[in-house]
Design an enzyme around this catalytic site. Sequence first.
Site: not given
Ligand code: G6P
Length: 598
Positions: A2, A27, A76, A102-103, A471, A475, A478, A494, A593
């Site tokens: 949040c 956020r 969130w 937030n928390g 990765e 991508k 997500e 496997h 994020k």
């Molecule tokens: C969230 C974001 C990801 C990110 C992850 C770790 O899940 O959506 O894009 O990789 O957090 O975030 P950080 O700020 O620790 O890299």
Amino acid sequence: MCGIIGYIGRPPALPVLVGGLQRLEYRGYDSAGVATLGPGGVFHRKCAGAIASLAEHLNGRIEADRSGSGIGHTRWATHGEPTAVNAHPHFSCDGKVAIVHNGIVENHATLRDALTARGHTFASETDTEVLAHLLEEAYSGGDPLRAVGRALREVHGSYALAILFSDHPDFLVAARRFSPLVVGLHPEGNLVASDIPALLPITRDIRLVDDGQMVALRRERVDAYTFDLEPCRLKTQRVAGGWADTQQQGFPHFMLKEIHEQPDVVRRELMGRWNGDSEELRMAERALRNARRAVIVGCGTAWHAGLYAKYLLESLLGLPADCCLSSELRYAPPPLDERTLVLAISQSGETADTLQALRLARERGAATLAITNTPASSLAREAQGAWINRAGVEVGVAATKTYVAQLSALALMIRRVANRNDLIEPLTRIPDQIQEILRQDEAIRKIAERFLDGYDFMYIARRFNVPTAFEGALKLKEISYLHAEGYAAGEMKHGPLALVDEGLAAVAVAPRDDVYDKILSNVEEIRCRKGAIIAVVTRGDRKLVRRADASIEVEATEDVLSPLLTIIPLQLLAYHMATILGRNVDKPRNLAKSVTVE
Ligand code: G6P
């Protein structure tokens, strides 16, 4: 997670709050709300959906606003669905206390039962609302600051809070434990927020609130205290990076803009560091030379960067390295001692699991080094050393340019300790090589269009590019919500091979390196089972191009550096698939994020 904002000052509060929330929206964006205090008393509005819906609900009020202070929140959801009722601010029964949070309040169930037994009525299902009722009891017309200190003693969990007391139009209170909180100072008024970018258009005069501190914000000054009301000082934060980073600059999405910024991001990351003698390089070198073993921690994309670090540390330095998910390390830590270097990677520097992993490592006596894009973050401040990435503010929820910045930083520091001078020149060529890949944007869009229907996706690679496969798949899932998995290609036999038929497309990351022949065999295994192949190949590779249904070329570089290039087409592939499907790529569903709760 949040985002919170609080403001008190001469210009009206609502426009400041709504503007700040728009910049905090990355956020959390499932619901939002504001509460202001003005000549007519407390006004509030909450709604499900993004800040744009909140602005619509405010319906002409923003322009006419005369309130002098207020708080705002973008949510969130963790406890309770994303509805208007569950959106913040939350209020005490008498309506005199409004709070944004937030928390997570971990003991909210016990507190809620006790408060209900004492006659409080709850309007929402959230953990946050207990704070409003606790404050109501602690306050009851007394001193708001004392009330906050007292109420927070009963709370377990993490929080950044902004609180409005309707009896006290002259100030706001904010407090922090484990969730980020910053103060912005301005001659016309003062602000508090969960993130610096929310404040940047208004002020660059930033102060950091530490764990266990609270602040009283007045129009003309800000005072800081411990929860026991001992006066204390806030640290000053110099703000780097431009406000331009948070503008779309003509690109249809932040994500695309951030993908296209990557040549410059790598250039900046290398500046003064590629063969220079920067303070960060010396610090990283000391840390790596003293270590007998490295444990790398991170979440999501940062964990993939960590996996790359493991390959580099072991192959270039011969340093044994484990790469752990932060959330796992917290509860199943490997042995950690003073000869272990814990390398914590995090774009935001505020990811709750990574921060806690770092704290645990420190408790156990390990040396700690952070790699983060956020100099003011808790991670940067709590680690013994911090390497600050120079990616600039990343707004798109899916990390792109910060990943490439993390890989560049790792390549730089590990190369230096390994004395691999032969890697310097190839490193300096990376930015132009990324630019070359970006020129294939339209061709990649066409591939995206072609494979959009009827496929599941399997990303495969070997050795240094295994993190690229992970990765690339992350991508795609997500932002497009398509099903994608990343695999080390050697694992295909496997299990995953059972999935291969005409409905599977394998994205084979196969630059011309010393495992090229191996991945070629994996490609054959998939082809003869009717799977489609999208290959990422080194420019000029005819062999694999002939076997693939579609291919994307990257420039030739050293094997260890190829992940800096091979990820770029995968970011574009995911971006185009998601936009063709009409997804909100900058704010994908259910994600945030910065994950500041466990
Ligand atoms: C969230 C974001 C990801 C990110 C992850 C770790 O899940 O959506 O894009 O990789 O957090 O975030 P950080 O700020 O620790 O890299």
